[in-house]
Design a protein around this motif. Structure first.
Motif, PDB file in Angstrom:
ATOM      1  N   LEU A 148       0.737  -1.260  -0.041  1.00 25.38           N
ATOM      2  CA  LEU A 148       0.184  -0.090   0.035  1.00 25.38           C
ATOM      3  C   LEU A 148       0.831   1.192  -0.016  1.00 25.38           C
ATOM      4  N   CYS A 149       1.981   1.108   0.464  1.00 23.59           N
ATOM      5  CA  CYS A 149       2.920   2.372   0.526  1.00 23.59           C
ATOM      6  C   CYS A 149       3.359   2.483  -0.806  1.00 23.59           C
ATOM      7  N   CYS A 150       3.446   1.641  -1.500  1.00 16.68           N
ATOM      8  CA  CYS A 150       4.164   1.564  -3.026  1.00 16.68           C
ATOM      9  C   CYS A 150       3.322   2.186  -3.801  1.00 16.68           C
ATOM     10  N   VAL A 151       2.060   1.892  -3.518  1.00 14.92           N
ATOM     11  CA  VAL A 151       0.786   2.254  -4.674  1.00 14.92           C
ATOM     12  C   VAL A 151       0.502   3.720  -4.160  1.00 14.92           C
ATOM     13  N   ALA A 152       0.638   4.078  -3.059  1.00 16.73           N
ATOM     14  CA  ALA A 152       0.061   5.350  -2.410  1.00 16.73           C
ATOM     15  C   ALA A 152      -1.214   5.645  -2.632  1.00 16.73           C
ATOM     16  N   ARG A 153      -2.281   4.850  -2.279  1.00 13.78           N
ATOM     17  CA  ARG A 153      -3.790   5.181  -2.426  1.00 13.78           C
ATOM     18  C   ARG A 153      -4.203   5.554  -0.899  1.00 13.78           C
ATOM     19  N   ILE A 207      -1.377  10.690   0.555  1.00 12.10           N
ATOM     20  CA  ILE A 207      -0.619  10.191  -0.568  1.00 12.10           C
ATOM     21  C   ILE A 207       1.055  10.244  -0.347  1.00 12.10           C
ATOM     22  N   ILE A 208       1.252  11.882  -0.053  1.00 12.32           N
ATOM     23  CA  ILE A 208       2.503  12.191   0.242  1.00 12.32           C
ATOM     24  C   ILE A 208       3.233  11.510   1.345  1.00 12.32           C
ATOM     25  N   ASN A 209       2.520  11.107   2.396  1.00  8.68           N
ATOM     26  CA  ASN A 209       3.166  10.381   3.372  1.00  8.68           C
ATOM     27  C   ASN A 209       3.295   8.822   3.153  1.00  8.68           C
ATOM     28  N   LEU A 210       2.580   8.285   2.481  1.00  4.84           N
ATOM     29  CA  LEU A 210       2.693   6.779   1.998  1.00  4.84           C
ATOM     30  C   LEU A 210       3.939   6.830   0.952  1.00  4.84           C
ATOM     31  N   LYS A 211       4.050   7.739   0.211  1.00  8.81           N
ATOM     32  CA  LYS A 211       5.176   7.643  -0.841  1.00  8.81           C
ATOM     33  C   LYS A 211       6.735   7.804  -0.092  1.00  8.81           C
ATOM     34  N   LYS A 212       6.514   8.640   1.060  1.00  5.49           N
ATOM     35  CA  LYS A 212       7.799   8.763   2.025  1.00  5.49           C
ATOM     36  C   LYS A 212       7.956   7.255   2.525  1.00  5.49           C
ATOM     37  N   LEU A 213       7.145   6.589   2.936  1.00  2.00           N
ATOM     38  CA  LEU A 213       7.495   5.361   3.485  1.00  2.00           C
ATOM     39  C   LEU A 213       7.552   4.172   2.313  1.00  2.00           C
ATOM     40  N   ALA A 214       7.294   4.269   1.117  1.00  2.00           N
ATOM     41  CA  ALA A 214       7.618   3.335   0.233  1.00  2.00           C
ATOM     42  C   ALA A 214       8.922   3.015   0.078  1.00  2.00           C
ATOM     43  N   GLN A 215       9.103   1.766   0.221  1.00  2.00           N
ATOM     44  CA  GLN A 215      10.289   0.741  -0.229  1.00  2.00           C
ATOM     45  C   GLN A 215      10.077  -0.334  -1.312  1.00  2.00           C
ATOM     46  N   PRO A 216      10.275   0.244  -2.531  1.00  2.00           N
ATOM     47  CA  PRO A 216       9.978  -0.792  -3.583  1.00  2.00           C
ATOM     48  C   PRO A 216      11.228  -1.687  -3.955  1.00  2.00           C
ATOM     49  N   LYS A 217      12.207  -1.336  -3.344  1.00  2.00           N
ATOM     50  CA  LYS A 217      13.562  -2.087  -3.457  1.00  2.00           C
ATOM     51  C   LYS A 217      13.959  -2.554  -2.156  1.00  2.00           C
ATOM     52  N   ALA A 218      13.050  -3.025  -1.431  1.00  2.00           N
ATOM     53  CA  ALA A 218      13.217  -3.717  -0.125  1.00  2.00           C
ATOM     54  C   ALA A 218      13.834  -5.104  -0.295  1.00  2.00           C
ATOM     55  N   THR A 219      13.647  -5.722  -1.490  1.00  2.00           N
ATOM     56  CA  THR A 219      14.235  -7.119  -1.849  1.00  2.00           C
ATOM     57  C   THR A 219      15.773  -7.018  -1.822  1.00  2.00           C
ATOM     58  N   SER A 220      15.936  -6.111  -2.612  1.00  2.00           N
ATOM     59  CA  SER A 220      17.442  -5.735  -2.906  1.00  2.00           C
ATOM     60  C   SER A 220      18.340  -5.352  -1.759  1.00  2.00           C
ATOM     61  N   LYS A 221      17.591  -4.677  -1.014  1.00  2.00           N
ATOM     62  CA  LYS A 221      18.442  -4.122   0.382  1.00  2.00           C
ATOM     63  C   LYS A 221      18.485  -5.234   1.258  1.00  2.00           C
ATOM     64  N   ILE A 222      17.610  -6.262   1.316  1.00  2.00           N
ATOM     65  CA  ILE A 222      17.697  -7.331   2.360  1.00  2.00           C
ATOM     66  C   ILE A 222      18.779  -8.333   1.710  1.00  2.00           C
ATOM     67  N   VAL A 223      18.852  -8.453   0.433  1.00  2.00           N
ATOM     68  CA  VAL A 223      19.934  -9.222  -0.448  1.00  2.00           C
ATOM     69  C   VAL A 223      21.208  -8.768  -0.107  1.00  2.00           C
ATOM     70  N   ASP A 224      21.499  -7.371  -0.381  1.00  2.00           N
ATOM     71  CA  ASP A 224      22.585  -6.687  -0.255  1.00  2.00           C
ATOM     72  C   ASP A 224      23.274  -6.968   1.382  1.00  2.00           C
TER      73      ASP A 224
END
Length: 217
Positions: free
Chosen positions: A132-137, A194-211
């Motif tokens: 939901l953070c990523c789609v920002a509705r 919408i503004i605050n959801l976008k601030k929380l969005a982490q669409p690259k969370a998978t990459s961060k965990i893998v790193d």
């Protein structure tokens, strides 16, 4: 060693005694690109998600499905409702289908539901909130009380405290729903969420965990 905490929402990545903010991975098709071309001034469709496939237990579904008592509020405002009710209850609630109410047993392509919805009413599992953070509705969260340590409430509260969501307890749905729905369709409140959801969005969370994992190998 890395310990991944999924609750409360956001969790923490703990590495060598140090704490780093972490998020759950989201599906590739769930990303900020879903909202490109979306007319945020057109408040017409409400997407609701209650249960997920394989978790359709009566104690999990029956209370959230109080949403049926709120149909009058959607109709009064001319809102279309797209309601995922769960396959266990589809036959029971199919009768509520109308020009403004679309009943669906289960949604496989959640990105399509997110794209169709102007506002969302949802449970507050950690994975759901990551999406939901990523789609920002603009979103109204109804935490399930039937979970360990009431973690969905704490997840929802984390977003509410950031101005990214509204939260209502399911026991208050019938009494307070109209009030929260009016807040949810308020343009100023929507813009804030919408503004605050976008601030929380982490669409690259998978990459961060893998790193982080690779650094330990």
């Amino acid at each position: 060693m890395i310990i991944r905490k999924a609750c409360p929402f956001g969790g923490q990545l703990i590495q060598n005694g140090k704490t780093d903010l972490g998020f759950l991975p989201v599906r590739r098709q769930i990303s900020p690109t879903v909202i490109i071309g979306h007319d945020e001034q057109n408040i017409g469709s409400v997407g609701t998600t209650g249960v997920t496939k394989g978790k359709e237990k009566k104690n999990e579904v029956k209370e959230f499905n109080r949403i049926k008592f709120c149909f009058h509020a959607f109709e009064k405002m001319g809102l279309q409702l797209i309601w995922q009710c769960g396959s266990l209850y589809y036959e029971q609630y199919e009768k509520y289908q109308s020009d403004l109410v679309k009943i669906i047993s289960f949604v496989s392509d959640m990105d399509q539901l997110y794209a169709a919805a102007d506002i969302i009413i949802s449970r507050s599992g950690a994975a759901t909130l990551s999406e939901l953070c990523c789609v920002a509705r603009p979103v109204l969260l109804v935490p399930s009380p039937n979970v360990a340590e009431n973690h969905q409430y704490h997840n929802a509260k984390a977003l509410e405290d950031q101005g990214a969501a509204l939260v209502i307890s399911e026991k208050n749905l019938e009494h307070d729903f109209d009030f929260f729905l009016n807040q949810l369709i308020n343009p100023k409140k929507q813009e804030e969420m919408i503004i605050n959801l976008k601030k929380l969005a982490q669409p690259k969370a998978t990459s961060k965990i893998v790193d982080l994992i690779e650094k330990l190998l």
